[in-house]
Scaffold this motif. Structure first.
Motif, PDB file in Angstrom:
ATOM      1  N   SER A 171       0.840  -1.205   0.000  1.00 24.77           N
ATOM      2  CA  SER A 171       0.000   0.000   0.000  1.00 24.77           C
ATOM      3  C   SER A 171       0.871   1.250   0.000  1.00 24.77           C
ATOM      4  N   SER A 172       2.064   1.143  -0.628  1.00 19.45           N
ATOM      5  CA  SER A 172       2.975   2.283  -0.654  1.00 19.45           C
ATOM      6  C   SER A 172       3.802   2.245  -1.940  1.00 19.45           C
ATOM      7  N   PRO A 173       4.400   3.372  -2.318  1.00 22.29           N
ATOM      8  CA  PRO A 173       5.271   3.383  -3.497  1.00 22.29           C
ATOM      9  C   PRO A 173       6.438   2.416  -3.380  1.00 22.29           C
ATOM     10  N   ASN A 174       6.953   2.186  -2.160  1.00 23.66           N
ATOM     11  CA  ASN A 174       8.082   1.263  -2.000  1.00 23.66           C
ATOM     12  C   ASN A 174       7.728  -0.134  -2.486  1.00 23.66           C
ATOM     13  N   GLY A 175       6.526  -0.583  -2.189  1.00 24.88           N
ATOM     14  CA  GLY A 175       6.104  -1.903  -2.628  1.00 24.88           C
ATOM     15  C   GLY A 175       6.013  -2.004  -4.132  1.00 24.88           C
ATOM     16  N   SER A 176       5.488  -0.974  -4.780  1.00 25.24           N
ATOM     17  CA  SER A 176       5.359  -1.012  -6.240  1.00 25.24           C
ATOM     18  C   SER A 176       6.735  -1.021  -6.895  1.00 25.24           C
ATOM     19  N   ASN A 177       7.683  -0.300  -6.327  1.00 21.16           N
ATOM     20  CA  ASN A 177       9.037  -0.290  -6.884  1.00 21.16           C
ATOM     21  C   ASN A 177       9.709  -1.649  -6.741  1.00 21.16           C
ATOM     22  N   LEU A 178       9.528  -2.303  -5.587  1.00 19.57           N
ATOM     23  CA  LEU A 178      10.139  -3.606  -5.369  1.00 19.57           C
ATOM     24  C   LEU A 178       9.538  -4.657  -6.304  1.00 19.57           C
ATOM     25  N   ALA A 179       8.214  -4.679  -6.413  1.00 20.66           N
ATOM     26  CA  ALA A 179       7.562  -5.651  -7.296  1.00 20.66           C
ATOM     27  C   ALA A 179       7.998  -5.442  -8.743  1.00 20.66           C
ATOM     28  N   ALA A 180       8.098  -4.189  -9.173  1.00 19.84           N
ATOM     29  CA  ALA A 180       8.512  -3.904 -10.547  1.00 19.84           C
ATOM     30  C   ALA A 180       9.949  -4.331 -10.781  1.00 19.84           C
ATOM     31  N   GLY A 181      10.827  -4.059  -9.804  1.00 22.17           N
ATOM     32  CA  GLY A 181      12.232  -4.417  -9.958  1.00 22.17           C
ATOM     33  C   GLY A 181      12.478  -5.910  -9.961  1.00 22.17           C
ATOM     34  N   LEU A 182      11.665  -6.664  -9.209  1.00 22.70           N
ATOM     35  CA  LEU A 182      11.804  -8.120  -9.176  1.00 22.70           C
ATOM     36  C   LEU A 182      11.054  -8.796 -10.315  1.00 22.70           C
ATOM     37  N   GLY A 183      10.179  -8.054 -10.973  1.00 22.17           N
ATOM     38  CA  GLY A 183       9.439  -8.627 -12.096  1.00 22.17           C
ATOM     39  C   GLY A 183       8.394  -9.633 -11.674  1.00 22.17           C
ATOM     40  N   ILE A 184       7.671  -9.335 -10.580  1.00 26.67           N
ATOM     41  CA  ILE A 184       6.592 -10.212 -10.128  1.00 26.67           C
ATOM     42  C   ILE A 184       5.287  -9.415 -10.095  1.00 26.67           C
ATOM     43  N   GLY A 185       4.178 -10.099  -9.830  1.00 24.82           N
ATOM     44  CA  GLY A 185       2.894  -9.423  -9.776  1.00 24.82           C
ATOM     45  C   GLY A 185       2.791  -8.488  -8.590  1.00 24.82           C
ATOM     46  N   TYR A 186       1.896  -7.501  -8.691  1.00 26.45           N
ATOM     47  CA  TYR A 186       1.740  -6.506  -7.634  1.00 26.45           C
ATOM     48  C   TYR A 186       0.259  -6.280  -7.366  1.00 26.45           C
TER      49      TYR A 186
END
Length: 355
Positions: A171-186
């Motif tokens: 529920s934060s920008p940090n989570g979206s950045n991590l999911a995008a960088g790891l290439g997994i679903g968000y």
């Protein structure tokens, strides 16, 4: 549009956790019959409001009672567990229900008491690197440890040829950045921070980079608290339970674990006028915490949310106290979005097409 459910094991007023868990399994069967894509179970500890404490148990039970719907965790709290344990558990679930398991990973704290209770070493509590926890779990699942890593070459279950889908919940920008960088679903919890949802999901899509963890392009879910009735008034009435629950949480402070989900009538008696009048649709461009109303009202709000966020899928949380009303809300959502129910499904209108 794919539709899914996050189930909390809500304990209805005057009932027990045993009954709530049975309701969760009923909901899984109903969701499959109604055409939902997946159902996830929550991880909540020391909570009187929800009976879903360990999602893996409900996933396994639901797998034995369904045949099509995807089943997953919303979410495993990664800071409390060994990545190996999590990866092996979900790979075994994948072996039990091939092609139907989702590993939803979360990074939230469970509060000071539980954070301590779940520590192996309470004298020197571990300092958790959330990104490393998620990455190590993925490495176990996909056998991608570097050659000189001590875990390299130790494949979890060589005879299991598929992997669970992997998701990061946040529920934060940090989570979206991590999911995008790891290439997994968000998956973004829009019922926690509705004002940040659209930008976080757009950022995830923009920054997504495939890393060989089973996903070549972004896959985004928007999770929303939704209460639907046959009419706008009925949907708003059902949403009193969700509003009343959060109002109780706000008043409980450190005793939040003892808070239960109220009936709509009890909630209406307890809430202030401001709490009762909290919006349940988009007002002046501002997303609500709770979406409620009749089927067409709710669909219009959700479609605007999807358009603004770019979500691929909607996942519905609700805190409707009565399980029958809860499942009927799910059915109305499925119907208004054009999902047809299987014959014999709960609350399916006579003559509705078979999926």
């Amino acid at each position: 549009m794919k539709l899914s459910i996050i189930d909390l094991g809500t304990v209805a007023p005057g009932t027990t956790e045993t009954e709530a868990l049975a309701d969760s399994l009923d909901t899984a069967r109903h969701a499959e019959d109604a055409g939902f894509h997946r159902i996830w179970f929550a991880e909540h500890h020391l909570s009187r409001s929800g009976a879903s404490h360990h999602p893996e148990l409900l996933i396994a039970a639901a797998a034995m009672q369904t045949s099509r719907i995807r089943l997953g965790s919303g979410a495993v709290l990664m800071n409390h567990y060994s990545p190996f344990k999590v990866a092996e558990m979900f790979q075994q679930l994948e072996a039990m229900a091939p092609g139907r398991i989702d590993l939803g990973m979360g990074r939230a704290t469970a509060g000071p008491v539980l954070d301590l209770a779940l520590q192996q070493n309470r004298v020197h509590p571990a300092q958790v690197d959330h990104q490393q926890q998620v990455l190590e779990t993925l490495s176990w699942l996909y056998n991608t440890f570097p050659d000189k890593h001590p875990f390299a070459g130790h494949q979890l279950m060589p005879s299991v040829t598929s992997n669970p889908q992997t998701w990061l919940l946040g529920s934060s920008p940090n989570g979206s950045n991590l999911a995008a960088g790891l290439g997994i679903g968000y998956t973004f919890a829009g019922f926690i921070r509705p004002t940040a949802a659209a930008s976080a999901l757009r950022r995830y899509r923009k920054n997504f980079q495939a890393q060989g963890f089973g996903l070549e392009s972004p896959r985004a879910i928007l999770a929303v608290n939704v209460s639907v009735g046959e009419t706008k008034a009925e949907g708003e009435y059902l949403a009193n339970s969700a509003k009343g629950f959060y109002a109780r949480l706000g008043r409980a402070g450190r005793g939040a674990g003892s808070v239960t989900v109220p009936s709509p009538d009890d909630a209406a008696r307890e809430m202030t006028d401001a709490e009762k009048s909290e919006p349940t649709s988009i007002v002046d461009g501002r997303w609500p915490r709770f979406v409620a109303g009749g089927p067409d009202d709710v669909r219009a709000t959700l479609e605007q949310m999807v358009e603004e966020s770019g979500a691929d899928e909607l996942m519905f949380q609700d805190l409707i106290a009565d399980p029958t009303a809860r499942r009927h809300s799910h059915h109305l959502l499925a119907r208004v979005f054009g999902h047809s129910a299987r014959q014999g499904s709960i609350n399916a209108p006579a003559g509705e097409a078979v999926r």
